[in-house]
Design an enzyme around this catalytic site. Structure first.
Site, PDB file in Angstrom:
ATOM      1  N   GLU A 114       0.985  -0.973   0.108  1.00 45.99           N
ATOM      2  CA  GLU A 114       0.140  -0.159  -0.187  1.00 45.99           C
ATOM      3  C   GLU A 114       0.893   1.312  -0.062  1.00 45.99           C
ATOM      4  O   GLU A 114       1.776   1.165   0.505  1.00 45.99           O
ATOM      5  CB  GLU A 114      -1.088  -0.038   1.481  1.00 45.99           C
ATOM      6  CG  GLU A 114      -2.101  -1.271   1.105  1.00 45.99           C
ATOM      7  CD  GLU A 114      -2.937  -1.004   2.115  1.00 45.99           C
ATOM      8  OE1 GLU A 114      -4.134  -1.083   1.919  1.00 45.99           O
ATOM      9  OE2 GLU A 114      -2.634  -1.012   3.430  1.00 45.99           O
ATOM     10  N   CYS A 141       1.415  -2.567  15.105  1.00 49.94           N
ATOM     11  CA  CYS A 141       1.620  -1.856  13.597  1.00 49.94           C
ATOM     12  C   CYS A 141       0.974  -2.914  12.775  1.00 49.94           C
ATOM     13  O   CYS A 141       1.230  -4.023  12.790  1.00 49.94           O
ATOM     14  CB  CYS A 141       2.879  -1.560  13.357  1.00 49.94           C
ATOM     15  SG  CYS A 141       3.126  -0.963  11.350  1.00 49.94           S
ATOM     16  N   GLY A 183       7.213  -1.953   5.470  1.00 54.98           N
ATOM     17  CA  GLY A 183       8.614  -2.579   5.596  1.00 54.98           C
ATOM     18  C   GLY A 183       9.426  -1.521   6.139  1.00 54.98           C
ATOM     19  O   GLY A 183       9.171  -0.496   6.432  1.00 54.98           O
ATOM     20  N   GLU A 184      10.722  -2.130   6.400  1.00 57.12           N
ATOM     21  CA  GLU A 184      11.720  -1.361   7.067  1.00 57.12           C
ATOM     22  C   GLU A 184      12.640  -1.052   5.893  1.00 57.12           C
ATOM     23  O   GLU A 184      13.423  -1.738   5.339  1.00 57.12           O
ATOM     24  CB  GLU A 184      12.486  -2.303   8.089  1.00 57.12           C
ATOM     25  CG  GLU A 184      13.873  -2.036   8.440  1.00 57.12           C
ATOM     26  CD  GLU A 184      13.811  -0.285   8.983  1.00 57.12           C
ATOM     27  OE1 GLU A 184      14.707   0.653   8.595  1.00 57.12           O
ATOM     28  OE2 GLU A 184      13.153  -0.229  10.059  1.00 57.12           O
ATOM     29  N   SER A 238      12.269   5.468  14.564  1.00 56.73           N
ATOM     30  CA  SER A 238      10.855   5.227  15.278  1.00 56.73           C
ATOM     31  C   SER A 238      11.321   4.446  16.588  1.00 56.73           C
ATOM     32  O   SER A 238      11.717   3.522  16.727  1.00 56.73           O
ATOM     33  CB  SER A 238      10.085   4.032  14.586  1.00 56.73           C
ATOM     34  OG  SER A 238       9.671   4.662  13.435  1.00 56.73           O
ATOM     35  N   ASN A 314      -3.283   5.155  16.079  1.00 56.23           N
ATOM     36  CA  ASN A 314      -4.293   4.713  15.090  1.00 56.23           C
ATOM     37  C   ASN A 314      -4.821   3.488  15.144  1.00 56.23           C
ATOM     38  O   ASN A 314      -4.046   2.604  14.856  1.00 56.23           O
ATOM     39  CB  ASN A 314      -3.850   5.150  13.749  1.00 56.23           C
ATOM     40  CG  ASN A 314      -3.320   6.738  13.554  1.00 56.23           C
ATOM     41  OD1 ASN A 314      -4.304   7.566  13.753  1.00 56.23           O
ATOM     42  ND2 ASN A 314      -2.147   6.986  12.857  1.00 56.23           N
ATOM     43  N   CYS A 357      -0.474   6.298   9.772  1.00 59.74           N
ATOM     44  CA  CYS A 357       0.571   5.762  10.369  1.00 59.74           C
ATOM     45  C   CYS A 357       0.229   4.541  11.221  1.00 59.74           C
ATOM     46  O   CYS A 357      -0.666   4.534  12.027  1.00 59.74           O
ATOM     47  CB  CYS A 357       1.316   6.838  11.469  1.00 59.74           C
ATOM     48  SG  CYS A 357       2.674   6.031  11.957  1.00 59.74           S
TER      49      CYS A 357
END
Length: 371
Positions: A114, A141, A183-184, A238, A314, A357
């Site tokens: 996405e 997440c 992804g990282e 993060s 969120n 997020c």
């Protein structure tokens, strides 16, 4: 607070060369300018045509070779025979009332990612994915719920950018890129850097590195490699917790790293790039939003040139976490500001279409709650 409205989900079927029968064509966006020049010479064409093709893709927003009208007809036919501009399809496009748009991109091998277009005043920012899924395992997440399948190629990352650009009117252009999708990014540094090299180039999207942000959970060796690349991108780390015990619960990869090595690598990046660091902190109600958490966070950031982005959680359906109360958010902010920390509370955008997020996900199936 943003008034939540029902999701507007617009199924969009896009036919691309990758859907046709027969041998799969080369994904043009995976080819560097030098590779394209070499191919042109092999075809008996002039190498300068490579930049013309690039301009058509990134400035002209061409979706077919026939639109590239200043190219010779023979060259357009050769390009059509050998290449596909796009190698994926748009499975679903969702749009929220605040103007945020999200695309579920189905890749040639069936994988899905996405990406998001965010409108904020004159800014037109895009949030782009770097992997199919994510291996970092942050417990709150959505992106890592199904693990990780593979890295995206540079071309697949660029294709997200171009598809989002096409959502804009002709008189608008992309202004900012954030590598904060699925992804990282630093676990796919070659793919990310190759895509961003094109995005920042004059014959690409022409977006300054100062308007490009790369997010990471904090992988020190990869942060050092990013610094060594010598391009002053913004780095967003993060953090999500002010101590190792809590961070290891929320961000499992921290068990192998620890906060201090992450902070030290971030400091090295600051000195190498000259770019002020950004730290991200998702505020989880009753978990990391206490007064003591804010005080500990202030202590570890003391003396560092940073911007602290705080993001009230969120919600992700099926996960046992909640957004903090307004009072908790206000106290957290007050403690940070009183300690001299530059703090910004991120405005929620796109949450009604699961584009905010922490909400991007490749599989919208049932979620098993984690502990």
């Amino acid at each position: 607070m943003i008034c939540l409205t029902p999701m507007v989900s617009l199924p969009l079927v896009t036919t691309t060369d990758s859907e046709s029968t027969g041998p799969r064509k080369n994904h043009l966006l995976n080819w560097s300018l030098d590779q394209l020049k070499d191919w042109l010479q092999e075809q008996g064409q002039k190498p300068f045509r490579a930049k013309q093709i690039r301009r058509w893709l990134f400035s002209g927003r061409a979706t077919s070779f026939e639109e590239m009208t200043d190219l010779p007809a023979k060259l357009r036919a050769q390009l059509e025979e050998h290449f596909a501009i796009f190698n994926a399809t748009e499975a679903v496009v969702s749009k929220s009332k605040d103007g945020t748009e999200k695309i579920l991109v189905r890749l040639a091998d069936g994988g899905e990612v996405e990406c998001v277009l965010l409108r904020d005043g004159p800014r037109r920012s895009i949030c782009v994915s770097s992997q199919v899924g994510c291996a970092m395992g942050c417990v709150f997440c959505a992106s890592g719920l199904d693990g990780v399948d593979r890295n995206l190629t540079g071309g697949e990352i660029l294709e997200q950018m171009l598809r989002l650009q096409q959502r804009l009117p002709a008189d608008e252009r992309l202004s900012h890129i954030v590598m904060m999708g699925m992804g990282e990014p630093l676990a796919n540094l070659p793919g990310v850097l190759s895509a961003l090299d094109v995005a920042r180039s004059e014959d690409g999207l022409g977006i300054s590195p100062r308007r490009i942000t790369i997010s990471t959970v904090g992988l020190p060796p990869a942060i050092d490699k990013l610094a060594a690349a010598g391009i002053p991108y913004n780095l967003a780390v993060s953090l999500h917790a002010p101590n190792d015990e809590l961070r290891s619960e929320l961000v499992p990869v921290n068990r192998k790293i620890g906060i201090e090595p992450v902070l030290q690598a971030a400091d090295r990046y600051f000195h190498a790039s000259g770019r002020r660091l950004t730290f991200e902190y998702v505020l989880l109600g009753g978990i990391n939003d206490g007064d003591e958490h804010a005080r500990q966070l202030s202590q570890i950031l003391r003396g560092r040139s940073v911007m602290m982005n705080v993001i009230p959680y969120n919600p992700v359906a099926g996960l046992p976490y909640r957004t903090p109360s307004g009072a908790a958010i206000a106290r957290f902010r007050a403690i940070l500001e009183s300690a001299g920390v530059n703090v910004n509370f991120r405005q929620r955008k796109g949450d009604e279409i699961n584009a905010a997020c922490g909400q991007l996900r490749r599989n919208r199936g049932e979620v098993k709650a984690t502990k």
